[in-house]
Design an enzyme around this catalytic site. Structure first.
Site, PDB file in Angstrom:
ATOM      1  N   LYS A 101     -44.252 -42.235  20.162  1.00 23.87           N
ATOM      2  CA  LYS A 101     -44.739 -42.259  21.542  1.00 23.87           C
ATOM      3  C   LYS A 101     -46.130 -41.634  21.578  1.00 23.87           C
ATOM      4  O   LYS A 101     -46.361 -40.551  21.016  1.00 23.87           O
ATOM      5  CB  LYS A 101     -43.768 -41.475  22.417  1.00 23.87           C
ATOM      6  CG  LYS A 101     -44.064 -41.535  23.902  1.00 23.87           C
ATOM      7  CD  LYS A 101     -43.118 -40.636  24.690  1.00 23.87           C
ATOM      8  CE  LYS A 101     -41.717 -41.194  24.825  1.00 23.87           C
ATOM      9  NZ  LYS A 101     -40.806 -40.747  23.765  1.00 23.87           N
TER      10      LYS A 101
ATOM     11  N   CYS B 259     -33.816 -52.028  30.922  1.00 23.99           N
ATOM     12  CA  CYS B 259     -33.393 -51.035  29.934  1.00 23.99           C
ATOM     13  C   CYS B 259     -33.802 -51.446  28.521  1.00 23.99           C
ATOM     14  O   CYS B 259     -33.532 -52.570  28.087  1.00 23.99           O
ATOM     15  CB  CYS B 259     -31.881 -50.858  29.999  1.00 23.99           C
ATOM     16  SG  CYS B 259     -31.239 -49.671  28.790  1.00 23.99           S
TER      17      CYS B 259
ATOM     18  N   ARG C 189     -37.180 -32.326  16.784  1.00 25.78           N
ATOM     19  CA  ARG C 189     -36.260 -32.753  17.834  1.00 25.78           C
ATOM     20  C   ARG C 189     -35.614 -34.079  17.443  1.00 25.78           C
ATOM     21  O   ARG C 189     -36.153 -34.849  16.647  1.00 25.78           O
ATOM     22  CB  ARG C 189     -36.984 -32.901  19.176  1.00 25.78           C
ATOM     23  CG  ARG C 189     -38.128 -33.898  19.164  1.00 25.78           C
ATOM     24  CD  ARG C 189     -39.138 -33.572  20.255  1.00 25.78           C
ATOM     25  NE  ARG C 189     -40.248 -34.511  20.321  1.00 25.78           N
ATOM     26  CZ  ARG C 189     -41.341 -34.447  19.566  1.00 25.78           C
ATOM     27  NH1 ARG C 189     -41.458 -33.511  18.636  1.00 25.78           N
ATOM     28  NH2 ARG C 189     -42.320 -35.337  19.697  1.00 25.78           N
TER      29      ARG C 189
ATOM     30  N   ASP D 143     -44.272 -46.199  23.901  1.00 26.64           N
ATOM     31  CA  ASP D 143     -43.512 -46.129  22.653  1.00 26.64           C
ATOM     32  C   ASP D 143     -43.958 -47.311  21.800  1.00 26.64           C
ATOM     33  O   ASP D 143     -43.675 -48.470  22.129  1.00 26.64           O
ATOM     34  CB  ASP D 143     -42.007 -46.213  22.934  1.00 26.64           C
ATOM     35  CG  ASP D 143     -41.345 -44.857  22.952  1.00 26.64           C
ATOM     36  OD1 ASP D 143     -41.474 -44.148  21.944  1.00 26.64           O
ATOM     37  OD2 ASP D 143     -40.709 -44.517  23.963  1.00 26.64           O
TER      38      ASP D 143
ATOM     39  N   CYS E 283     -23.379 -46.051  31.390  1.00 30.58           N
ATOM     40  CA  CYS E 283     -24.279 -45.550  32.432  1.00 30.58           C
ATOM     41  C   CYS E 283     -23.629 -45.690  33.801  1.00 30.58           C
ATOM     42  O   CYS E 283     -22.729 -46.518  33.993  1.00 30.58           O
ATOM     43  CB  CYS E 283     -25.597 -46.335  32.443  1.00 30.58           C
ATOM     44  SG  CYS E 283     -26.565 -46.195  30.926  1.00 30.58           S
TER      45      CYS E 283
ATOM     46  N   ASP F  14     -41.045 -51.173  27.908  1.00 29.37           N
ATOM     47  CA  ASP F  14     -40.826 -51.567  26.521  1.00 29.37           C
ATOM     48  C   ASP F  14     -40.558 -53.067  26.418  1.00 29.37           C
ATOM     49  O   ASP F  14     -40.217 -53.738  27.399  1.00 29.37           O
ATOM     50  CB  ASP F  14     -39.649 -50.786  25.932  1.00 29.37           C
ATOM     51  CG  ASP F  14     -39.944 -49.295  25.829  1.00 29.37           C
ATOM     52  OD1 ASP F  14     -41.008 -48.949  25.292  1.00 29.37           O
ATOM     53  OD2 ASP F  14     -39.114 -48.484  26.305  1.00 29.37           O
TER      54      ASP F  14
ATOM     55  N   CYS G  76     -29.916 -50.620  34.431  1.00 24.25           N
ATOM     56  CA  CYS G  76     -31.251 -51.037  34.847  1.00 24.25           C
ATOM     57  C   CYS G  76     -31.590 -52.369  34.203  1.00 24.25           C
ATOM     58  O   CYS G  76     -31.282 -52.610  33.031  1.00 24.25           O
ATOM     59  CB  CYS G  76     -32.280 -49.986  34.430  1.00 24.25           C
ATOM     60  SG  CYS G  76     -31.900 -48.319  35.003  1.00 24.25           S
TER      61      CYS G  76
ATOM     62  N   ARG H 109     -36.602 -39.135  14.908  1.00 25.62           N
ATOM     63  CA  ARG H 109     -37.934 -39.700  14.698  1.00 25.62           C
ATOM     64  C   ARG H 109     -38.999 -38.625  14.497  1.00 25.62           C
ATOM     65  O   ARG H 109     -39.964 -38.827  13.776  1.00 25.62           O
ATOM     66  CB  ARG H 109     -38.295 -40.605  15.890  1.00 25.62           C
ATOM     67  CG  ARG H 109     -39.620 -41.310  15.775  1.00 25.62           C
ATOM     68  CD  ARG H 109     -39.898 -42.199  16.984  1.00 25.62           C
ATOM     69  NE  ARG H 109     -39.125 -43.422  16.947  1.00 25.62           N
ATOM     70  CZ  ARG H 109     -38.098 -43.706  17.737  1.00 25.62           C
ATOM     71  NH1 ARG H 109     -37.699 -42.826  18.653  1.00 25.62           N
ATOM     72  NH2 ARG H 109     -37.462 -44.857  17.637  1.00 25.62           N
ATOM     73  N   TYR H 110     -38.852 -37.488  15.161  1.00 25.56           N
ATOM     74  CA  TYR H 110     -39.840 -36.410  15.117  1.00 25.56           C
ATOM     75  C   TYR H 110     -39.241 -35.187  14.435  1.00 25.56           C
ATOM     76  O   TYR H 110     -38.036 -34.944  14.519  1.00 25.56           O
ATOM     77  CB  TYR H 110     -40.295 -36.047  16.536  1.00 25.56           C
ATOM     78  CG  TYR H 110     -40.837 -37.225  17.314  1.00 25.56           C
ATOM     79  CD1 TYR H 110     -42.095 -37.738  17.043  1.00 25.56           C
ATOM     80  CD2 TYR H 110     -40.076 -37.821  18.315  1.00 25.56           C
ATOM     81  CE1 TYR H 110     -42.602 -38.816  17.757  1.00 25.56           C
ATOM     82  CE2 TYR H 110     -40.572 -38.901  19.027  1.00 25.56           C
ATOM     83  CZ  TYR H 110     -41.830 -39.397  18.745  1.00 25.56           C
ATOM     84  OH  TYR H 110     -42.331 -40.471  19.451  1.00 25.56           O
TER      85      TYR H 110
ATOM     86  N   ARG I 114     -32.489 -50.246  25.913  1.00 31.93           N
ATOM     87  CA  ARG I 114     -31.278 -50.264  25.085  1.00 31.93           C
ATOM     88  C   ARG I 114     -30.242 -51.228  25.660  1.00 31.93           C
ATOM     89  O   ARG I 114     -29.035 -51.071  25.451  1.00 31.93           O
ATOM     90  CB  ARG I 114     -30.684 -48.850  24.969  1.00 31.93           C
ATOM     91  CG  ARG I 114     -31.552 -47.871  24.203  1.00 31.93           C
ATOM     92  CD  ARG I 114     -30.816 -46.600  23.835  1.00 31.93           C
ATOM     93  NE  ARG I 114     -31.682 -45.706  23.079  1.00 31.93           N
ATOM     94  CZ  ARG I 114     -32.125 -44.525  23.514  1.00 31.93           C
ATOM     95  NH1 ARG I 114     -31.742 -44.084  24.712  1.00 31.93           N
ATOM     96  NH2 ARG I 114     -32.920 -43.781  22.779  1.00 31.93           N
TER      97      ARG I 114
END
Length: 344
Positions: free
Chosen positions: A317, A110, A94, A310, A103, A273, A107, A90-91, A112
């Protein structure tokens, strides 16, 4: 309490973490979104407290089946910026390398959640990892690789060492950052072998720890972080602002202090999110700004995270913390207004 990771509604009921009468309804949640809570986190839960902040993060709730029109499966637009499997670019300088979608814990908020877990996207195949590495090698503007998922520290030390060796061969990559919950939720997994694997390159390695409540920063968690930091791996924190978990000044301030005491610099406080079924855990931006304002002046400058959002659909972000300057007036931490620059 079992030390094993609990992965089913039946296991949660057997451990006394949920009422058996709620199991049928919660099975519907578990069929849609992955469930896992480590023994380390399960031991922190007060099962008699329906609002327990650890339970709110990890135990499924029927509210997760309620979605709103603004929620979406890919709330921050990862897919739009994924040129090959496992890469989100996206950037300019990075990118994300998502090596696994597994995981240690899952969570309930989450972003995702549609991708992770036993029924999710899994780990990259050897061919997919080769393609991801070729993409990174072919982009000389990439200065930092952020290894995420899923949680990359669920991988074995052997696989982590192999990953670091492959990144080490890409000269223009200078920094490798790992995003993880493992040191807090499964501190025993942070072994000398894992630390050695993360250090097995000439790259500068950072670890970003995700934790949301001061109770997560147990003595064992702090010791696990200490093993990383003592080996020369600096750490920063990531926290998600969650209703009923950390959305009051005392709790959030104590969490930030716990990070700093552990030699972890508070980094990001994320606005929740728009992931499906997470509305019961989201706060408003206005409440988040008021919370950050309450920390300023009351807690050390070391304890001040950057409050970020985000923007949905992949627009990036941005910081959304409170403002203190209004034309020629500046607000002090106690709410007083002062002219700046002052009159002569």
């Amino acid at each position: 309490m079992t030390a094993k990771t609990l992965r089913t509604i039946g296991a949660l009921a057997d451990a006394g973490l949920i009422d058996a009468g709620r199991a049928p309804a919660l099975e519907r949640v578990a069929a849609q979104y992955a469930v896992a809570i480590t023994g380390s986190m399960a031991e922190l839960i007060d099962a008699a407290d329906d609002g327990d902040p650890i339970a709110r993060q990890f135990l499924p709730r029927v509210e997760e089946l309620d979605t709103t029109p603004t929620e979406r499966a890919d709330p921050i637009g990862d897919e739009r910026f994924s040129p090959v499997e496992g890469i989100v670019h996206r950037y300019p300088d990075r990118l994300l390398l998502k090596v696994t979608h597994t995981c240690a814990v899952y969570c309930r908020f989450c972003f995702r959640r549609e991708m992770v877990g036993p029924e999710g996207l899994g780990s990259l195949t050897p061919a997919q990892l080769d393609a991801a590495m070729a993409y990174i090698a072919g982009r000389p503007e990439v200065w930092e690789v952020i290894v995420t998922g899923g949680d990359p520290l669920v991988l074995s030390p052997r696989r982590l060492a192999d990953l670091m060796a492959r990144l080490d061969a890409i000269d223009h990559v200078k920094v490798v950052r790992f995003h993880t919950r493992v040191p807090a939720v499964d501190p025993a997994a942070v072994t000398d072998e894992m630390v050695a694997a993360l250090k097995a390159s000439s790259k500068t390695v950072w670890v970003a720890l995700h934790a949301n409540h001061p109770r997560e920063m147990t003595a064992h968690a702090r010791a696990a972080c200490g093993r990383l930091i003592d080996a020369g791996i600096p750490m920063v924190s990531q926290t998600v602002l969650l209703a009923g978990v950390n959305d009051d000044p005392e709790t959030l301030g104590q969490l930030m202090r716990a990070f700093v005491e552990t030699r972890i610099k508070p980094y990001y406080l994320h606005q929740g999110d728009l992931a499906p079924g997470t509305g019961h855990l989201r706060t408003s931006v206005e409440d988040g700004q008021a919370l950050l304002r309450s920390l300023r002046g009351r807690y050390s400058g070391l304890c001040q995270p950057t409050y970020v959002l985000d923007i949905p659909d992949g627009h990036g972000k941005v910081p959304i913390g409170p403002g203190y300057l209004d034309e020629d007036q500046v607000e002090d931490p106690n709410g007083g207004m002062h002219r700046y620059p002052p009159r002569a």
